[in-house]
Scaffold this motif. Sequence first.
Motif, PDB file in Angstrom:
ATOM      1  N   ALA A 124      56.617 -20.236  25.333  1.00  0.00           N
ATOM      2  CA  ALA A 124      58.554 -19.584  24.778  1.00  0.00           C
ATOM      3  C   ALA A 124      59.078 -19.716  26.211  1.00  0.00           C
ATOM      4  O   ALA A 124      60.012 -19.146  26.258  1.00  0.00           O
ATOM      5  N   LYS A 125      59.084 -20.428  27.504  1.00  0.00           N
ATOM      6  CA  LYS A 125      59.092 -20.515  28.778  1.00  0.00           C
ATOM      7  C   LYS A 125      60.527 -21.798  29.244  1.00  0.00           C
ATOM      8  O   LYS A 125      61.223 -22.040  29.806  1.00  0.00           O
ATOM      9  N   ALA A 126      60.198 -22.610  28.027  1.00  0.00           N
ATOM     10  CA  ALA A 126      60.932 -24.221  28.225  1.00  0.00           C
ATOM     11  C   ALA A 126      61.912 -24.071  26.835  1.00  0.00           C
ATOM     12  O   ALA A 126      61.403 -23.762  25.988  1.00  0.00           O
ATOM     13  N   GLY A 127      62.559 -24.575  26.698  1.00  0.00           N
ATOM     14  CA  GLY A 127      63.679 -24.957  25.308  1.00  0.00           C
ATOM     15  C   GLY A 127      64.303 -26.493  25.021  1.00  0.00           C
ATOM     16  O   GLY A 127      64.780 -26.554  26.525  1.00  0.00           O
ATOM     17  N   LEU A 128      63.965 -26.931  23.961  1.00  0.00           N
ATOM     18  CA  LEU A 128      65.094 -27.498  24.245  1.00  0.00           C
ATOM     19  C   LEU A 128      65.996 -27.906  22.887  1.00  0.00           C
ATOM     20  O   LEU A 128      66.148 -26.976  22.012  1.00  0.00           O
ATOM     21  N   GLN A 129      67.429 -28.384  23.329  1.00  0.00           N
ATOM     22  CA  GLN A 129      68.401 -28.798  22.482  1.00  0.00           C
ATOM     23  C   GLN A 129      68.789 -30.553  22.220  1.00  0.00           C
ATOM     24  O   GLN A 129      67.892 -31.278  22.797  1.00  0.00           O
ATOM     25  N   ILE A 130      69.115 -30.887  21.078  1.00  0.00           N
ATOM     26  CA  ILE A 130      69.266 -32.131  20.952  1.00  0.00           C
ATOM     27  C   ILE A 130      71.323 -31.911  20.410  1.00  0.00           C
ATOM     28  O   ILE A 130      71.404 -31.628  19.508  1.00  0.00           O
ATOM     29  N   ARG A 131      71.312 -32.497  21.082  1.00  0.00           N
ATOM     30  CA  ARG A 131      72.752 -32.624  20.414  1.00  0.00           C
ATOM     31  C   ARG A 131      73.979 -34.405  20.484  1.00  0.00           C
ATOM     32  O   ARG A 131      72.948 -35.223  20.602  1.00  0.00           O
TER      33      ARG A 131
END
Length: 134
Positions: free
Chosen positions: A43-50
Amino acid sequence: MLFVYKLTIPPKTTKENFVKMRVEIPKGVIQKVIITIPFGHMAKAGLQIRYGEHIILPFGGENWIYGNNEIVEDVWYWEIEKDKDYFTLCGYNESLYNEHSFIVRFIIMPIEVIPPEIMPRKISKVIEELLEKK
């Protein structure tokens, strides 16, 4: 059709200075998006889709997808009417030493195989075609 993209994020990439990757999706209907979060992320990296500047995944909540050794799926039925369109994968990585990657899969179907009850625009299109034949 299956389109696969890998977003790799260097260590010490903050949420404020996230990396971006523009992805091209052809004409059709995005039926599903599948995101693989490999083991080690913790849980140290995060993703979004825009789409443009709008965050479309995740919708609401913390605004970032994160986890460890997980697969996240979301059903969309998002129609791409043009020959192609673009989404942006955005990611941060709070790890001090390790890069982290997300694998993002888009499952695209031709609109002809999508049931009309799922795509209301398709229902109106079928009705228009029937009325033209009378």
